[in-house]
Design a protein around this motif. Structure first.
Motif, mmCIF file in Angstrom:
data_model
loop_
_atom_site.group_PDB
_atom_site.id
_atom_site.type_symbol
_atom_site.label_atom_id
_atom_site.label_comp_id
_atom_site.label_asym_id
_atom_site.label_seq_id
_atom_site.Cartn_x
_atom_site.Cartn_y
_atom_site.Cartn_z
ATOM 1 N N ALA A 56 0.815 -1.217 0.000
ATOM 2 C CA ALA A 56 0.000 0.000 0.000
ATOM 3 C C ALA A 56 0.848 1.266 0.000
ATOM 4 O O ALA A 56 0.474 2.269 -0.609
ATOM 5 N N ALA A 57 1.996 1.253 0.672
ATOM 6 C CA ALA A 57 2.772 2.479 0.839
ATOM 7 C C ALA A 57 3.874 2.652 -0.190
ATOM 8 O O ALA A 57 4.147 3.774 -0.620
ATOM 9 N N PHE A 58 4.524 1.566 -0.598
ATOM 10 C CA PHE A 58 5.748 1.710 -1.377
ATOM 11 C C PHE A 58 5.654 1.244 -2.825
ATOM 12 O O PHE A 58 6.578 1.469 -3.588
ATOM 13 N N ALA A 59 4.581 0.581 -3.218
ATOM 14 C CA ALA A 59 4.508 -0.007 -4.558
ATOM 15 C C ALA A 59 4.508 1.078 -5.636
ATOM 16 O O ALA A 59 3.634 1.940 -5.672
ATOM 17 N N GLY A 60 5.508 1.039 -6.486
ATOM 18 C CA GLY A 60 5.576 1.931 -7.642
ATOM 19 C C GLY A 60 5.884 3.377 -7.309
ATOM 20 O O GLY A 60 5.616 4.247 -8.132
ATOM 21 N N GLN A 61 6.423 3.661 -6.131
ATOM 22 C CA GLN A 61 6.703 5.046 -5.767
ATOM 23 C C GLN A 61 8.198 5.258 -5.570
ATOM 24 O O GLN A 61 8.941 4.339 -5.258
ATOM 25 N N THR A 62 8.621 6.494 -5.749
ATOM 26 C CA THR A 62 9.996 6.889 -5.487
ATOM 27 C C THR A 62 9.958 8.030 -4.476
ATOM 28 O O THR A 62 9.125 8.919 -4.579
ATOM 29 N N PHE A 63 10.849 7.986 -3.499
ATOM 30 C CA PHE A 63 10.834 8.972 -2.433
ATOM 31 C C PHE A 63 12.123 9.781 -2.450
ATOM 32 O O PHE A 63 13.208 9.252 -2.680
ATOM 33 N N ALA A 64 11.998 11.087 -2.164
ATOM 34 C CA ALA A 64 13.160 11.974 -2.151
ATOM 35 C C ALA A 64 13.840 11.987 -0.792
ATOM 36 O O ALA A 64 15.062 12.090 -0.709
ATOM 37 N N ASP A 65 13.054 11.894 0.279
ATOM 38 C CA ASP A 65 13.653 11.932 1.613
ATOM 39 C C ASP A 65 12.795 11.130 2.593
ATOM 40 O O ASP A 65 11.765 10.576 2.234
ATOM 41 N N ALA A 66 13.257 11.097 3.839
ATOM 42 C CA ALA A 66 12.589 10.295 4.870
ATOM 43 C C ALA A 66 11.212 10.848 5.231
ATOM 44 O O ALA A 66 10.327 10.105 5.663
ATOM 45 N N THR A 67 11.001 12.145 5.039
ATOM 46 C CA THR A 67 9.704 12.745 5.345
ATOM 47 C C THR A 67 8.623 12.189 4.431
ATOM 48 O O THR A 67 7.512 11.900 4.883
ATOM 49 N N GLU A 68 8.932 12.026 3.164
ATOM 50 C CA GLU A 68 7.965 11.451 2.229
ATOM 51 C C GLU A 68 7.668 9.997 2.560
ATOM 52 O O GLU A 68 6.528 9.540 2.426
ATOM 53 N N ILE A 69 8.673 9.248 2.995
ATOM 54 C CA ILE A 69 8.466 7.853 3.392
ATOM 55 C C ILE A 69 7.553 7.787 4.606
ATOM 56 O O ILE A 69 6.610 6.994 4.653
ATOM 57 N N ALA A 70 7.801 8.641 5.588
ATOM 58 C CA ALA A 70 6.961 8.658 6.792
ATOM 59 C C ALA A 70 5.523 9.033 6.448
ATOM 60 O O ALA A 70 4.573 8.460 7.001
ATOM 61 N N HIS A 71 5.354 9.987 5.538
ATOM 62 C CA HIS A 71 4.007 10.380 5.127
ATOM 63 C C HIS A 71 3.306 9.235 4.393
ATOM 64 O O HIS A 71 2.117 8.982 4.620
ATOM 65 N N ALA A 72 4.002 8.531 3.528
ATOM 66 C CA ALA A 72 3.401 7.408 2.795
ATOM 67 C C ALA A 72 3.015 6.277 3.744
ATOM 68 O O ALA A 72 1.953 5.673 3.605
ATOM 69 N N VAL A 73 3.867 5.994 4.744
ATOM 70 C CA VAL A 73 3.561 4.942 5.714
ATOM 71 C C VAL A 73 2.361 5.330 6.562
ATOM 72 O O VAL A 73 1.466 4.517 6.820
ATOM 73 N N ALA A 74 2.291 6.588 6.994
ATOM 74 C CA ALA A 74 1.162 7.040 7.802
ATOM 75 C C ALA A 74 -0.143 6.982 7.013
ATOM 76 O O ALA A 74 -1.182 6.547 7.534
ATOM 77 N N ALA A 75 -0.108 7.394 5.754
ATOM 78 C CA ALA A 75 -1.314 7.346 4.924
ATOM 79 C C ALA A 75 -1.758 5.909 4.667
ATOM 80 O O ALA A 75 -2.953 5.592 4.724
ATOM 81 N N ALA A 76 -0.800 5.019 4.402
ATOM 82 C CA ALA A 76 -1.146 3.617 4.163
ATOM 83 C C ALA A 76 -1.687 2.957 5.420
ATOM 84 O O ALA A 76 -2.644 2.181 5.364
ATOM 85 N N ALA A 77 -1.094 3.259 6.586
ATOM 86 C CA ALA A 77 -1.582 2.687 7.845
ATOM 87 C C ALA A 77 -2.992 3.174 8.151
ATOM 88 O O ALA A 77 -3.841 2.402 8.614
ATOM 89 N N THR A 78 -3.263 4.434 7.894
ATOM 90 C CA THR A 78 -4.615 4.969 8.104
ATOM 91 C C THR A 78 -5.610 4.278 7.193
ATOM 92 O O THR A 78 -6.715 3.912 7.617
ATOM 93 N N GLN A 79 -5.242 4.087 5.947
ATOM 94 C CA GLN A 79 -6.124 3.422 4.992
ATOM 95 C C GLN A 79 -6.358 1.964 5.382
ATOM 96 O O GLN A 79 -7.489 1.476 5.325
ATOM 97 N N LEU A 80 -5.305 1.257 5.783
ATOM 98 C CA LEU A 80 -5.462 -0.142 6.178
ATOM 99 C C LEU A 80 -6.307 -0.273 7.448
ATOM 100 O O LEU A 80 -7.120 -1.189 7.567
ATOM 101 N N ASN A 81 -6.132 0.639 8.396
ATOM 102 C CA ASN A 81 -6.913 0.584 9.628
ATOM 103 C C ASN A 81 -8.378 0.937 9.396
ATOM 104 O O ASN A 81 -9.252 0.478 10.130
#
Length: 74
Positions: free
Chosen positions: A23-48
């Protein structure tokens, strides 16, 4: 492969990480750790939001209809 005794929760954790990675990382490219944290938070919210209880094992077999029934053919 060795599986520790009383560690069946590890199988559940591996499945959750697989869903989160998909949900968070498939087919995406991230520039920094902030974008990774945002993608993980959004995916966790969606999964929950769509969470369902985990059903362990198989569903019980259907009962047989001709159990203890004797059929006499003429």
């Amino acid at each position: 492969m060795f599986i520790p005794v009383r560690a069946c929760w590890l199988n559940l954790a591996e499945g959750w990480w697989r869903l989160l990675r998909r949900a968070a990382f498939a087919g995406q490219t991230f520039a920094d750790a902030t974008e990774i944290a945002h993608a993980v938070a959004a995916a966790a919210t969606q999964l929950n939001a769509h969470a369902q209880p985990w059903v362990w094992g198989r569903s019980p077999p259907q009962p047989r209809t001709l159990r203890r029934t004797f059929v006499y053919l003429l």
